[in-house]
Structures are given as C-alpha cells and as structure tokens.
Write a protein that holds these residues in place. Structure first.
Motif, short mmCIF file in Angstrom:
data_model
loop_
_atom_site.label_atom_id
_atom_site.label_comp_id
_atom_site.label_asym_id
_atom_site.label_seq_id
_atom_site.Cartn_x
_atom_site.Cartn_y
_atom_site.Cartn_z
N MET A 32 -39.61 -4.16 5.31
CA MET A 32 -38.63 -5.14 4.97
C MET A 32 -38.38 -5.49 3.54
O MET A 32 -37.07 -5.55 2.92
CB MET A 32 -39.20 -6.72 5.41
N TYR A 33 -39.62 -5.55 2.58
CA TYR A 33 -39.24 -5.86 1.21
C TYR A 33 -39.78 -4.83 0.34
O TYR A 33 -39.91 -5.12 -0.76
CB TYR A 33 -40.13 -7.09 0.93
N GLU A 35 -42.76 -3.72 -0.11
CA GLU A 35 -43.94 -4.23 -0.97
C GLU A 35 -45.30 -4.05 -0.02
O GLU A 35 -45.16 -4.08 1.18
CB GLU A 35 -43.90 -5.52 -1.34
N ALA A 45 -47.55 -14.84 15.03
CA ALA A 45 -46.50 -14.13 15.63
C ALA A 45 -45.39 -14.60 14.64
O ALA A 45 -45.02 -15.46 14.61
CB ALA A 45 -46.05 -14.44 16.96
N ASP A 46 -44.85 -13.58 13.67
CA ASP A 46 -43.96 -13.62 13.13
C ASP A 46 -42.83 -12.90 13.16
O ASP A 46 -42.85 -11.52 13.81
CB ASP A 46 -44.41 -13.28 11.41
N SER A 47 -41.44 -13.24 13.10
CA SER A 47 -40.31 -12.20 13.45
C SER A 47 -39.57 -12.15 12.02
O SER A 47 -39.18 -13.00 11.10
CB SER A 47 -39.53 -12.80 14.48
N TYR A 48 -38.91 -10.99 11.88
CA TYR A 48 -38.11 -10.74 10.85
C TYR A 48 -36.65 -10.20 11.20
O TYR A 48 -36.66 -9.52 12.39
CB TYR A 48 -38.67 -9.77 9.80
N ARG A 49 -35.88 -10.17 10.38
CA ARG A 49 -34.60 -9.41 10.71
C ARG A 49 -33.88 -9.02 9.58
O ARG A 49 -33.94 -9.35 8.44
CB ARG A 49 -33.52 -10.58 11.52
N LYS A 50 -33.34 -7.77 9.85
CA LYS A 50 -32.82 -7.09 8.49
C LYS A 50 -31.75 -6.44 8.83
O LYS A 50 -31.47 -5.60 10.16
CB LYS A 50 -33.58 -6.16 7.85
N GLN A 60 -28.64 -4.30 13.11
CA GLN A 60 -29.57 -5.13 12.84
C GLN A 60 -30.83 -5.01 13.39
O GLN A 60 -30.90 -4.44 14.41
CB GLN A 60 -29.19 -6.60 13.11
N ILE B 197 -40.25 -17.63 12.53
CA ILE B 197 -39.28 -16.72 11.81
C ILE B 197 -39.21 -16.71 10.60
O ILE B 197 -39.15 -17.80 9.92
CB ILE B 197 -37.97 -17.31 12.53
N LYS B 198 -39.76 -15.60 10.02
CA LYS B 198 -39.86 -15.58 8.76
C LYS B 198 -38.65 -15.15 7.87
O LYS B 198 -38.42 -15.58 6.79
CB LYS B 198 -40.95 -14.49 8.16
N ASP B 199 -37.79 -14.39 8.45
CA ASP B 199 -36.57 -14.03 7.88
C ASP B 199 -35.34 -13.85 9.06
O ASP B 199 -35.42 -12.83 9.89
CB ASP B 199 -36.78 -12.52 7.32
N LEU B 200 -34.36 -14.62 8.85
CA LEU B 200 -33.24 -14.48 9.74
C LEU B 200 -32.15 -14.83 9.04
O LEU B 200 -31.48 -16.00 9.20
CB LEU B 200 -33.64 -15.41 11.05
N ASP B 201 -31.23 -14.08 8.48
CA ASP B 201 -30.14 -14.07 7.89
C ASP B 201 -30.00 -15.77 7.35
O ASP B 201 -29.02 -16.34 7.32
CB ASP B 201 -28.85 -14.31 9.11
N ARG B 406 -42.93 -13.77 -4.28
CA ARG B 406 -42.95 -13.13 -3.07
C ARG B 406 -42.83 -14.06 -1.81
O ARG B 406 -41.79 -13.96 -0.91
CB ARG B 406 -44.09 -12.07 -2.91
N ARG B 409 -39.63 -15.83 -1.68
CA ARG B 409 -38.28 -15.11 -1.52
C ARG B 409 -38.43 -14.95 -0.01
O ARG B 409 -37.53 -14.94 0.86
CB ARG B 409 -38.76 -13.65 -2.02
N ARG B 410 -39.59 -14.81 0.70
CA ARG B 410 -39.84 -14.75 2.04
C ARG B 410 -39.57 -16.10 2.70
O ARG B 410 -38.92 -16.11 3.79
CB ARG B 410 -41.27 -14.52 2.39
N LYS B 461 -32.51 -6.36 -7.16
CA LYS B 461 -33.12 -5.55 -5.66
C LYS B 461 -32.56 -6.57 -4.53
O LYS B 461 -32.26 -5.93 -3.27
CB LYS B 461 -34.44 -5.44 -5.90
N HIS B 462 -33.20 -7.74 -4.69
CA HIS B 462 -32.84 -8.72 -3.43
C HIS B 462 -31.71 -9.74 -3.35
O HIS B 462 -31.26 -10.14 -2.48
CB HIS B 462 -34.20 -9.52 -3.26
N ASP B 471 -18.66 -15.42 -5.60
CA ASP B 471 -19.39 -16.74 -5.79
C ASP B 471 -20.69 -16.80 -5.41
O ASP B 471 -21.25 -17.69 -6.30
CB ASP B 471 -18.46 -17.72 -4.52
#
Lengths: 201, 681
Positions: A32-33, A35, A45-50, A60, B197-201, B406, B409-410, B461-462, B471
């Motif tokens: 994901m990152y 790193e 339980a963690d979810s990620y989307r990219k 996706q 949910i750590k990362d979702l748009d 980090r 960002r997450r 990078k991010h 914008d």
C-alpha cells in the motif's frame, strides 16, 4: 466528485490469511505505502483500498488484513466469505506457520466451496534465508498438491511483494470473466468439468 | 577405531606406556605408520569438535549477553515510565487535593456504579427505542453512540443509526427525523466480524461490520469514537472469556503498583540519605587525614556505580564532579591516580548509559519522547557531551516524527500542519537544551533540512501524484506554506528550501493541468443564444455566486431570467475565476508564476477561439459581444484577482500581451463585418 458508483473501476477483494506474526500486515503495508514497518502489533481486522493499474486497466484492490491469532478462528468464516482471492502467508523461518497453512486452506475451501478459488501460497521473510526452517521443495510440493502457485516474498526488501498481489488479481480477474461468460446454469457444470480434469491429471 | 582411541581418555594414560605397547603390538614400520595416521585423524577430529563447541558456547554467551543488555534497558525504561507516572500522579493529586475526598467516594461507589449504568442503559433502550421488546435483564452494558451508515458501494451516507452494545447483544436503531429511535435489528456480537477500515478513498473513521445479513459500513464522527467501538465490540466478542480473567486481573494490580512506587520512594530516600550522610564525613576527614584523603573519595567510584545502576544520574554526576574537583585541588593522597582513572572511566560509562537511554526513549509520541529525553540531555550537556547528545536526540526525533507522519497519513489526517508543529517542538526543545552550544544549533539546521527533504519526498509521493487536480494541489500547498512561514517566529526559515524541493513537481503538475483543462474548453456545443435561467431565484443565485468570485454581472441581465451572454461564456467566467484563485494561491511563490500565467493565458485564448459550428445561424454581433466581454471585463478582473490573492507587485505581462493582441484582432470587426461573416463564422 465521482458520484456515479456503478461506472467505477473493477474491484478485486483480496484476503490475507496465515498464522500470527508471519508478516501479513507488513506485506500489506509495503504494497500500500511502500513502507516496511518494524514494530509488531497484532492485527484484528483491517481493510485497505487502493487504485492500481493492472495490465493497463485501472482497477481497485480491496485488501482485508486478518488476524492470525487463534482466538479469532471462530469468526474467520465471516471474513472469508467476502473474499475473491486469498494470499495464504507463512514464514519460511517458522515451520509451525507452514503447517498451519493446511488448516487455512481447508477452512477457505469449506467456506467458499470452490476448489479453484484464486489462491497463492506465499513464503514470507525470504530475506532471512540463513534462518530458514521450511525447505523450499516442501513448499513447492504443497503448492503442487493444492495446484496453486508458490511465491517467496520479503516485506522487508519488497521482493515479489507487487508480484503476489498482481498475480492474484490477474487470477481473480480471469475467474470473473470466465464466470460472466458462463451463464448461471453452466457454472455448476464448469466446476464439475474442472474436477474431472483434475482427476484425469 | 574409536575403541582404540578410548585409551586416551583414561585418567591413568601415560604416553610412554602407550608408545611401548604400540611398538610391541605392531609388526613392521608400515603398520606403525598406519597407526600413526589413525591417531593423527583422531587428533584432527578432536580439535575440530573442540573448536565447534567453543564456538557454540561463545555464540550462546554472546546471545545471553545481548539478552541481558536488552533486559537491562527494558528495566531502565520500565522504571523510567514508573517514575514519570508517579510524578504525574503526584502532580495530579497536588492539584486536586481539595477534591480528593470526592474522588475517594466515587471510587467506593464504583462497583455499584456499573450496575447503575446497566439499569440506566436498559431503561433508556426500553423507553427510547420503538419496536424493541427483548429482555435486557442481567446484561452488562458496554457502549452506546450514534453512527452514520454508509452505502457500501459509493460510501454516501444512508441513514443515522444508534447502537446500544451489551455483552451479548448489539441493538441497532435508526434515528428518525424527530430524534426518536426505531429498532432495526439485533446481532450477537460473537457472530459479527468487525473490520477496521484504514484506507478507503478518503472515507474517515469508518468500520465495516459483517453481520449475518450482509456487510455494512458505519462511520463515526471522531477517530476516537471509532477506536472505542472497535475495542468495545472486541470486548463483547470475548466477553465470556474475559469475565473469568477479569475477575483475577485488575484486583492484584494496584497493590503491585503501589509497592513499586513505595520501593522507589524508599530507595530515593536511601540514596539521598547516603549522599547527605557522606558529606559531613568528608569535610571532617579532608581536614584531619591528609595522606589518605577523605574517606568518601575511596568509596566514590563504587558509590557512583551504584547511583548509575539505580538511575540517580544527577547524583552520580554530582559525585563525579565533586571527586574531580577535589582531585584537582589536592592529588597528593594515596591511590589518587588510581581513583582519577576510575572516575574518568565511570564518567564515560555514565555518558554511554545516558546516550543509550536517550536513544531508547523513542516512543510513538513525539511529545513523550521529548519529555523523556530532557533529563538525560541536561546531564549530558553538563558533562560536556552536548555533541553526542544532540546527534542522538535528533536521530530519535527523526524516528518519532516519521512514525507520526505515517500514522497521520494512514488515518487521513492533515500531515503538513502536524509536520511543522512537530518540527517546531523539536526545535524548541533543542534550543532550550543546547542554548549554550552554538555548534549544536548548526546540527539542528542541517537536521531540519534533511527532515524537510524527506517530508517533501513523501508529499510528492502521496499527495502530489500525477493527475492531481489543481484545486487539490492549491489546497495542499497552501496548507504547507502557512505553517512553514510560521516557523520564522522561532528563527527557522525553511520556505525557500521547501519551494525549491517542490518546484519541479509543481511545475509539471501545472503543465499537466494546463493540457487537461485546454481539452475541456469548447467541448459543449453552444447555440450562441442568450442564457435563460428559467426562474428568478436561479438567476439570483448565479449572480450571488459570481459576485462572490469578484465579478458583477447585473449589467448583463435582461428581463427576469435572462443573461445577455451565452451559457458557455457565463460558465467559463465562473470556471476561469475559480481557476484564477487557485493559480494565484500557487503563485505566491515567484518561481511558479510564469507557468501559472501561461495556463491562464492559454485558457483565455482557447475560449476566445471557440467558433460557432458551421451551418448554425448566429448573430455575429452577439458573438462579438461575448468575445468583447471576455476581453474587456473578465480578463481585467482576473488579472486583478490574480495579483491581489498572490500578493505580488508583479505585472501579468503575458496576460497584458494577450489583451493587446486580442484587442487588435477584435477591434476592426465592425468595419469589415462582411469579411468576418463569410470567413470566420
């Protein structure tokens, strides 16, 4: 801004499974990152989307990073049901984690009820080859027996990290196109055909 | 063979006897030679095994030593944390001493309070929730709160919901418009799966709950709320296991903690009394016994060692200093040289321990790190090891800073402000610790630049990836420049360096936006008719919106709902002014000015070049009116906006050029109307 959800890129759902401490989260975070995270903190339980570009097509990926610890075994079924592909991770420095993959595999097959679900066997921590406990041929034998690919990765050096995710997505994608070609009635036939083939081989 | 060789292991083995025996047994030289070879092989084998086992032992020894030092440092940290917490507790009780009695009462009531909470929650559910009639007697209440349910496909809010969580049931209610709750469903916490949910748009603070009837996304208003729900659902999930352990768990803990703190207090007192006990003797002894020196100086080295081990670094340092002072004055006593060396060695040891301590105090939290480092820093500066200390501190700070980045960002939180705040904190702490050391300040500046470089690379990078809209870029850069400029308050000016680091990325992003935006101009087919907004209120709203952007269009309105310009011109006006504002924000850095101005110029040119579709009958005067409006009204306002927002004195040369050029092009039109009618339109 994007208010038309139906037109969005294809979504592939990947689930990370394997014993505790084998590096599922490390692989996920590296993918994901970019790193490598040294400190260990057990995941629940963690979810990620990219968004990624898979063979020139924007898709996706949804990654569900699950808990390896035994105490979560009871509700794993719930998580597994939503997965379209699985990365079954073990550490090449820990034989127990390798033995545990058998159990994970069985549980997944039971939940998904599909012998040919997209699945990769992943031997992580391959940078620690001097502490290797699981011989390579044993890993390969098991993968062959399951008829799945085997890949060795290192979340630390990023070796093969992209490869396992992209390979799995490719498998998921080809499964989806197959499924959409076959009408619902034929889907069952296909399963049977596959099994027939297997026995012949 | 080995049996023959067993002779060697016998305790009464004698070389002479063995040799004689050998010679007797063997027939001829060849046999003897053979035996000799065998013995040789055995000897080689033995020495190899010896080597191996020595090596194995040695490895074990090293590993054990490592383990010991690990444990040691952990003990240090542990006692450190305990001391800190004791201090915090002490300061808290000091502050709250009048309210102390109250606190105690509350504490006593605690067991019953839980019951009260339970019955309170149970009553709340019964009274407030329509349509729920399950039995809640004897259940333990864990949490409640409002959440927003999101659509699993496009993450748009569907409805507001309210959760009640008991040990074995999760009640989900819908919040109706009159704030009343309507029962939706209930779940067994042991049968639901919770996903963080750590990362979702960019959807923040969301959790995914997989229930028997499908997967649902819920969003909490705060990050803390989200973590609390995850924790509480976990508690409910393993409530039965926990209840057993819980009963044993917390009870014995408090006395332990008390014991340790008491012990520490005791030992503090001991150490202090030791030191104070010693001082009278030394003044005494120093005068009377000259040859031997004072008693304390002979025990000093051991004393220092003990103090270091007990982590009374200040006392240890004081004692070292006192010893050195004494020796400097009078080194004629017995053993003086020996003691001097010992103390010197101890000083280096103290430094090492403190440096180790310093490098160990990296936590996830920068503030905690800095606070924990204060003590070691002060002593290290005092004993003249400022250089080493500052290097270690900066390394530790780097780690804390990057971890914080980090995490931020997450969690999708604002990183630029955090970064500069953290930088300021480090700088302030640093400057207070090394005020008197100009050489160290140089190290700080170098460090800041290095961190800035890393930060910029992460940013690129991010956040400033290819395809980022202008914008978003403007907002991001604005969010960085402000806190960066604030750093000048503490004497750090990093703006120039930062602009330099981001320049090439920003320029390519601007160029990319330019190309993309130019493609969109003139896409929609225009009928070249005045713009009808259908209703009065629509017109009013549009006028207000444009007014806010800095342009007054009232002169162009006709009738109740018409604007006497084409729809595309009006829409372009709005877009162009928004774009101008974004560009102007970016143009606060002079170096980006040319590319931004180029973008604005090309957009204007592209709009000017839009022609009616061939075959469409249009009024050429109306077309001209639109062009003239763009040139004479929109462009000057855009230029003025651009300059005022960017706060620059510079003139928009390119845009002025364009204006002159277009004026020339449009001016002769009325005279040569016929030509234009045939050629251009």
């Amino acid at each position: 801004m994007s208010k038309k959800p139906t037109v969005g890129p294809a979504l592939h759902k990947v689930i990370m499974v394997g014993s505790g401490g084998v590096g599922k989260s490390a692989l996920t975070l590296q993918f994901m990152y970019d790193e490598f995270v040294e400190d260990y903190e057990p995941t629940k339980a963690d979810s990620y989307r990219k968004k990624v570009v898979l063979d020139g097509e924007e898709v996706q990926i949804d990654i569900l990073d699950t808990a390896g610890q035994e105490d979560y075994a009871a509700i794993r079924d719930n998580y597994f049901r939503s997965g379209e592909g699985f990365l079954c991770v073990f550490s090449i420095t820990d034989d127990e984690s390798f033995q545990a993959t058998q159990e994970f595999r069985e549980q997944i097959l039971r939940v998904k009820n599909d012998e040919s679900i997209p699945f990769l066997l992943v031997g992580n921590k391959c940078d620690l080859s001097d502490k290797r406990k699981v011989p390579l041929n044993e890993c390969q034998t098991r993968a062959q027996q399951w008829q799945v690919p085997y890949v060795e990765t290192s979340a630390k050096t990023r070796e093969n990290v992209d490869k396992v995710f992209f390979d799995l997505m490719r498998e998921i994608r080809s499964r989806k196109t197959e499924d959409s070609k076959a009408t619902s009635g034929r889907a069952k036939d296909r399963c049977k055909k596959r099994r027939l083939k297997c026995t012949l081989l | 063979m080995s049996e023959v060789m067993k002779d060697f292991d016998k305790p009464d083995f004698s070389v002479d006897k063995y040799t004689k025996q050998l010679v007797k047994e063997c027939v001829g030289g060849a046999d003897l030679q053979q035996r000799k070879k065998e013995i040789q092989v055995y000897s080689d084998q033995t020495s190899a095994t010896l080597k191996k086992s020595v090596y194995a032992n040695y490895m074990q020894f090293i590993e054990t030593a490592k383990e010991i030092s690990h444990l040691e440092s952990e003990m240090y940290q542990l006692s450190h944390i305990l001391i800190e917490q004791r201090n915090i507790l002490a300061s808290l009780t000091d502050e709250k001493s009048p309210g102390n009695a109250q606190n105690n009462e509350e504490g006593e009531e605690q067991p019953t309070q839980e019951d009260v909470e339970n019955s309170h929650a149970t009553r709340a559910v019964k009274e407030m929730v329509q349509g729920f009639n399950g039995n809640l007697e004897g259940k333990t209440f864990l949490n409640e709160g409002a959440l927003i349910e999101l659509d699993t496909n496009d993450y748009r809010p569907i409805q507001r919901v309210f959760f009640f969580l008991f040990n074995d049931v999760l009640i989900v209610c819908k919040v109706k418009h009159d704030k009343r709750l309507e029962f939706l469903s209930e779940y067994d916490p042991k049968k639901i799966a919770v996903i963080n949910i750590k990362d979702l748009d960019g959807v923040r603070n969301a959790i995914n709950i997989i229930t028997p009837d499908g997967s649902k996304i819920f969003q909490s208003v705060t990050a803390a709320g989200k973590t609390e729900w995850i924790e509480k659902l976990e508690v409910a999930f393993r409530f039965d296991q926990q209840k057993k352990t819980n009963k044993k768990g917390p009870a014995p803990q408090p006395p332990k903690a008390k014991q340790t703190s008491q012990q520490q207090k005791d030992s503090t007192n001991d150490a202090k009394s030791l030191v104070s006990d010693l001082s009278p003797t030394d003044s005494h002894a120093g005068k009377t016994v000259e040859n031997y020196g004072p008693d304390w100086i002979h025990t000093a080295s051991e004393e220092i060692q003990t103090l270091v081990a007990q982590r009374y670094f200040e006392d240890a340092q004081a004692l070292i200093k006192r010893t050195q002072d004494y020796i400097a004055k009078d080194s004629s006593f017995v053993n003086a040289k020996h003691i001097t060396e010992k103390v010197k060695a101890l000083e280096t040891q103290l430094t090492d321990v403190l440096l180790q301590e310093l490098s160990n105090c990296h936590c996830r939290n920068l503030q905690v790190t800095l606070r924990a480092s204060r003590r070691s820093l002060k002593i290290l500066v005092d004993i003249g090891r400022a250089r080493q200390a500052c290097g270690t501190l900066l390394k530790v700070a780097t780690m804390a800073l990057r971890t914080a980045q980090r995490e931020a960002r997450r969690n999708n939180t604002e990183i630029s402000e955090l970064f500069f705040c953290d930088l300021t904190q480090v700088a302030c702490e640093f400057l207070t610790a090394f005020e008197t050391q100009p050489a160290c300040v140089g190290a700080l500046v170098v460090w800041c630049n290095a961190e800035l470089q890393y930060f910029a690379s992460q940013l690129i990078k991010h956040y400033l990836t290819k395809g980022t809209h202008l914008d978003a870029v403007a907002k991001c850069i604005e969010g960085i420049r402000k806190p960066c400029a604030k750093l000048t308050e503490i004497g750090l000016d990093l703006s120039y360096h930062l602009e330099g680091l981001l320049r090439s990325t920003l320029e390519s992003l601007i160029e990319e936006s330019r190309v993309r935006l130019l493609e969109t101009v003139g896409r929609s087919e225009d009928t070249w008719q005045p713009y009808n907004l259908q209703t009065k209120s629509n017109l009013k709203r549009l006028l207000l919106e444009l007014d806010a952007l800095g342009i007054d269009m009232r002169t162009h309105t006709t009738g109740d709902t018409w604007i006497n310009l084409t729809q595309s011109t009006v829409l372009f006006t709005r877009h162009y002014l928004q774009l101008t504002a974004q560009c102007a924000h970016l143009a606060k850095s002079e170096v980006l000015w040319p590319s931004l101005e180029l973008l604005l110029r090309d957009m204007m040119m592209a709009q000017q070049a839009v022609k009616p579709v061939t075959g469409l009958s249009v009024d050429p005067n109306f077309v001209l009116k639109n062009k003239l409006y763009l040139l004479e009204e929109l462009l000057p306002i855009a230029m003025a906006n651009f300059r005022s927002i960017s706060g620059s004195e510079r003139k928009c040369e390119m845009l002025l050029d364009l204006q002159r050029h277009l004026r020339k092009q449009l001016a002769p039109v009325p005279k040569q109307r016929s030509v234009y009618q045939t050629d251009v339109f």
